[in-house]
Design a protein around this motif. Structure first.
Motif, mmCIF file in Angstrom:
data_model
loop_
_atom_site.group_PDB
_atom_site.id
_atom_site.type_symbol
_atom_site.label_atom_id
_atom_site.label_comp_id
_atom_site.label_asym_id
_atom_site.label_seq_id
_atom_site.Cartn_x
_atom_site.Cartn_y
_atom_site.Cartn_z
ATOM 1 N N PRO A 109 0.827 -1.212 0.000
ATOM 2 C CA PRO A 109 0.000 0.000 0.000
ATOM 3 C C PRO A 109 0.866 1.270 0.000
ATOM 4 C CG PRO A 109 0.044 -0.981 2.181
ATOM 5 C CD PRO A 109 0.781 -1.921 1.269
ATOM 6 N N PRO A 110 0.256 2.412 -0.363
ATOM 7 C CA PRO A 110 1.027 3.657 -0.440
ATOM 8 C C PRO A 110 1.796 3.979 0.840
ATOM 9 C CG PRO A 110 -1.147 3.989 -1.389
ATOM 10 C CD PRO A 110 -1.128 2.597 -0.818
ATOM 11 N N HIS A 111 1.195 3.749 2.011
ATOM 12 C CA HIS A 111 1.882 4.173 3.246
ATOM 13 C C HIS A 111 3.167 3.380 3.490
ATOM 14 C CE1 HIS A 111 0.395 0.806 5.724
ATOM 15 N NE2 HIS A 111 -0.710 0.933 5.046
ATOM 16 N N THR A 112 3.184 2.125 3.020
ATOM 17 C CA THR A 112 4.412 1.332 3.153
ATOM 18 C C THR A 112 5.503 1.923 2.263
ATOM 19 O OG1 THR A 112 3.058 -0.608 3.511
ATOM 20 C CG2 THR A 112 5.358 -1.020 2.951
ATOM 21 N N ARG A 113 5.094 2.362 1.074
ATOM 22 C CA ARG A 113 6.065 2.961 0.148
ATOM 23 C C ARG A 113 6.599 4.268 0.726
ATOM 24 N NH1 ARG A 113 3.601 1.004 -5.675
ATOM 25 N NH2 ARG A 113 2.355 -0.647 -4.750
ATOM 26 N N ILE A 114 5.720 5.059 1.351
ATOM 27 C CA ILE A 114 6.151 6.345 1.924
ATOM 28 C C ILE A 114 7.139 6.084 3.059
ATOM 29 C CG2 ILE A 114 5.383 8.408 3.173
ATOM 30 C CD1 ILE A 114 2.675 8.060 1.634
ATOM 31 N N ARG A 115 6.818 5.094 3.900
ATOM 32 C CA ARG A 115 7.752 4.772 5.005
ATOM 33 C C ARG A 115 9.082 4.277 4.466
ATOM 34 N NH1 ARG A 115 3.280 2.808 8.289
ATOM 35 N NH2 ARG A 115 2.514 4.698 9.262
ATOM 36 N N GLY A 116 9.049 3.699 3.270
ATOM 37 C CA GLY A 116 10.282 3.229 2.645
ATOM 38 C C GLY A 116 11.050 4.338 1.935
ATOM 39 N N GLY A 117 10.533 5.577 1.986
ATOM 40 C CA GLY A 117 11.295 6.697 1.442
ATOM 41 C C GLY A 117 10.783 7.249 0.127
ATOM 42 N N MET A 118 9.562 6.837 -0.278
ATOM 43 C CA MET A 118 8.993 7.364 -1.529
ATOM 44 C C MET A 118 8.001 8.465 -1.173
ATOM 45 S SD MET A 118 6.657 5.245 -4.277
ATOM 46 C CE MET A 118 7.844 3.999 -4.735
ATOM 47 N N ALA A 119 8.087 9.604 -1.842
ATOM 48 C CA ALA A 119 7.098 10.666 -1.616
ATOM 49 C C ALA A 119 6.547 11.109 -2.957
ATOM 50 C CB ALA A 119 7.720 11.847 -0.898
ATOM 51 N N TYR A 120 5.260 11.496 -2.959
ATOM 52 C CA TYR A 120 4.564 11.795 -4.217
ATOM 53 C C TYR A 120 3.801 13.096 -4.073
ATOM 54 C CZ TYR A 120 1.320 10.733 -8.164
ATOM 55 O OH TYR A 120 0.593 10.748 -9.322
ATOM 56 N N ALA A 121 4.106 14.044 -4.945
ATOM 57 C CA ALA A 121 3.302 15.267 -5.028
ATOM 58 C C ALA A 121 2.482 15.159 -6.316
ATOM 59 C CB ALA A 121 4.200 16.500 -5.044
ATOM 60 N N PRO A 122 1.187 14.802 -6.192
ATOM 61 C CA PRO A 122 0.376 14.522 -7.383
ATOM 62 C C PRO A 122 0.108 15.775 -8.217
ATOM 63 C CG PRO A 122 -0.670 13.654 -5.398
ATOM 64 C CD PRO A 122 0.435 14.556 -4.957
ATOM 65 N N LEU A 160 1.117 17.405 9.691
ATOM 66 C CA LEU A 160 0.363 16.151 9.536
ATOM 67 C C LEU A 160 1.198 15.135 8.747
ATOM 68 C CD1 LEU A 160 -2.453 14.971 10.153
ATOM 69 C CD2 LEU A 160 -3.125 15.681 7.860
ATOM 70 N N ALA A 161 1.757 15.581 7.622
ATOM 71 C CA ALA A 161 2.561 14.664 6.791
ATOM 72 C C ALA A 161 3.802 14.205 7.555
ATOM 73 C CB ALA A 161 2.972 15.360 5.496
ATOM 74 N N HIS A 162 4.397 15.129 8.295
ATOM 75 C CA HIS A 162 5.604 14.803 9.061
ATOM 76 C C HIS A 162 5.284 13.778 10.152
ATOM 77 C CE1 HIS A 162 8.563 15.688 12.330
ATOM 78 N NE2 HIS A 162 9.371 15.490 11.308
ATOM 79 N N HIS A 163 4.213 14.048 10.877
ATOM 80 C CA HIS A 163 3.827 13.191 11.996
ATOM 81 C C HIS A 163 3.397 11.804 11.505
ATOM 82 C CE1 HIS A 163 2.470 12.355 16.033
ATOM 83 N NE2 HIS A 163 1.387 11.827 15.516
ATOM 84 N N ALA A 164 2.709 11.789 10.349
ATOM 85 C CA ALA A 164 2.178 10.512 9.839
ATOM 86 C C ALA A 164 3.304 9.569 9.429
ATOM 87 C CB ALA A 164 1.250 10.776 8.655
ATOM 88 N N THR A 165 4.441 10.121 9.044
ATOM 89 C CA THR A 165 5.486 9.247 8.506
ATOM 90 C C THR A 165 6.653 9.044 9.466
ATOM 91 O OG1 THR A 165 6.311 11.180 7.330
ATOM 92 C CG2 THR A 165 5.017 9.634 6.074
ATOM 93 N N ARG A 166 6.952 10.059 10.287
ATOM 94 C CA ARG A 166 8.016 9.955 11.302
ATOM 95 C C ARG A 166 9.315 9.424 10.716
ATOM 96 N NH1 ARG A 166 5.613 9.914 16.551
ATOM 97 N NH2 ARG A 166 3.372 9.679 16.442
ATOM 98 N N ARG A 167 9.761 10.040 9.640
ATOM 99 C CA ARG A 167 11.048 9.640 9.056
ATOM 100 C C ARG A 167 12.141 10.646 9.400
ATOM 101 N NH1 ARG A 167 12.330 6.326 5.093
ATOM 102 N NH2 ARG A 167 13.272 8.030 3.910
ATOM 103 N N GLY A 168 12.003 11.300 10.547
ATOM 104 C CA GLY A 168 13.012 12.267 10.972
ATOM 105 C C GLY A 168 12.390 13.255 11.934
ATOM 106 N N GLY A 169 13.217 14.127 12.480
ATOM 107 C CA GLY A 169 12.764 15.065 13.495
ATOM 108 C C GLY A 169 12.195 16.342 12.905
ATOM 109 N N PRO A 170 11.902 17.323 13.802
ATOM 110 C CA PRO A 170 11.272 18.573 13.355
ATOM 111 C C PRO A 170 12.133 19.402 12.404
ATOM 112 C CG PRO A 170 11.821 18.637 15.707
ATOM 113 C CD PRO A 170 12.078 17.248 15.244
#
Ligand SMILES: Nc1ncnc2c1ncn2[C@@H]1O[C@H](COP(=O)(O)OP(=O)(O)OP(=O)(O)O)[C@@H](O)[C@H]1O
Ligand SMILES: [Mg+2]
Length: 234
Positions: free
Chosen positions: A73-86, A103-113
């Motif tokens: 699913p998309p969220h697995t791809r995002i956690r794996g480092g893929m981001a999409y600006a449609p 929201l996007a930052h918190h949802a993925t938690r791939r780094g700090g503020p």
């Protein structure tokens, strides 16, 4: 040979009985910019949506960093480092600019503020707009927010669908510069870009789609501007 960052193999996709993409093969090396071009309706967005996991292919595989993600699913791809600006710089319209980013930052938690600070430094025009509702932004501002929102997920592969569509030239230049800088820092970029001059300045690799099939794929360096115009004058 190094594992490519993204590999699409024998991909077919469509909507119900409407078949749109046919036998797409695409290899994206790490740290490069690949630009997908082609006329309206040839399937560019369909290809990006399939890579991002918003559409399931009917055949073929998608490999991200050597892992088969075809059915993830998309969220697995995002956690794996893929981001999409449609396409169409969609943002969360009722939320403020700041809330879109948080929201996007918190949802993925791939780094700090610091990811939010860095995204705002990349698009400083957003700084005075942090408390404005995203739905009230101009097209250019919304596009910058859409890219910034992708960046706060700390992507290693950034996918952008027509980031300059319908935007005034001075902002197009800023977005082009941002893409150049993001790539220079090592992020792999997959981009659909309709403006030939922007595409040819940015791209390391150019892929042309026509009627859902790849009609050209190769290094930017091997294309003269005349060749590029001929390829796209379809
Ligand atoms: N949700 C959908 N349901 C059915 N058909 C669709 C859907 N989305 C797109 N299509 C069709 O798929 C084909 C490819 O559309 P797509 O949006 O991928 O083209 P595109 O190359 O991105 O075009 P553009 O340059 O206008 O953005 C078109 O014929 C379009 O009408
Ligand atoms: Mg499109």
């Amino acid at each position: 040979m190094n594992t490519p960052h993204l590999a699409v193999t024998g991909l077919h996709a469509g909507y119900g009985r409407a078949r749109v993409l046919f036998d797409i093969n695409l290899t994206i090396p790490t740290g490069t910019i690949t630009c997908v071009m082609g006329r309206n309706g040839v399937g560019k967005t369909t290809l990006l949506n399939t890579i991002a996991g918003l559409l399931t292919p009917t055949q073929g595989t998608i490999t991200h960093n050597g892992t088969d993600i075809t059915n993830k699913p998309p969220h697995t791809r995002i956690r794996g480092g893929m981001a999409y600006a449609p396409q169409g710089h969609d943002t969360f319209a009722p939320l403020t600019v700041a809330d879109n980013l948080h929201l996007a930052h918190h949802a993925t938690r791939r780094g700090g503020p610091e990811l939010i600070t860095r995204a705002l430094d990349r698009f400083p025009r957003l700084k005075p707009l942090l408390h404005r509702r995203a739905g009230l932004l101009s097209g250019g501002q919304a596009q910058q927010l859409a890219i910034a929102r992708a960046l706060v997920t700390n992507p290693t592969l950034l996918i952008l669908d027509e980031p300059t569509e319908g935007i005034q030239p001075s902002i197009v230049a800023e977005i082009e510069q941002a893409i150049t800088d993001i790539a220079a820092e090592g992020t792999t970029i997959l981009l659909v870009e309709q403006y030939l001059d922007v595409a040819l300045r940015l791209a390391d690799h150019v892929t042309v789609l026509d009627a859902g099939r790849i009609t050209h794929s190769g290094a930017r360096a091997d294309l003269t501007d005349t060749d590029a115009q001929a390829l796209l004058a379809i």
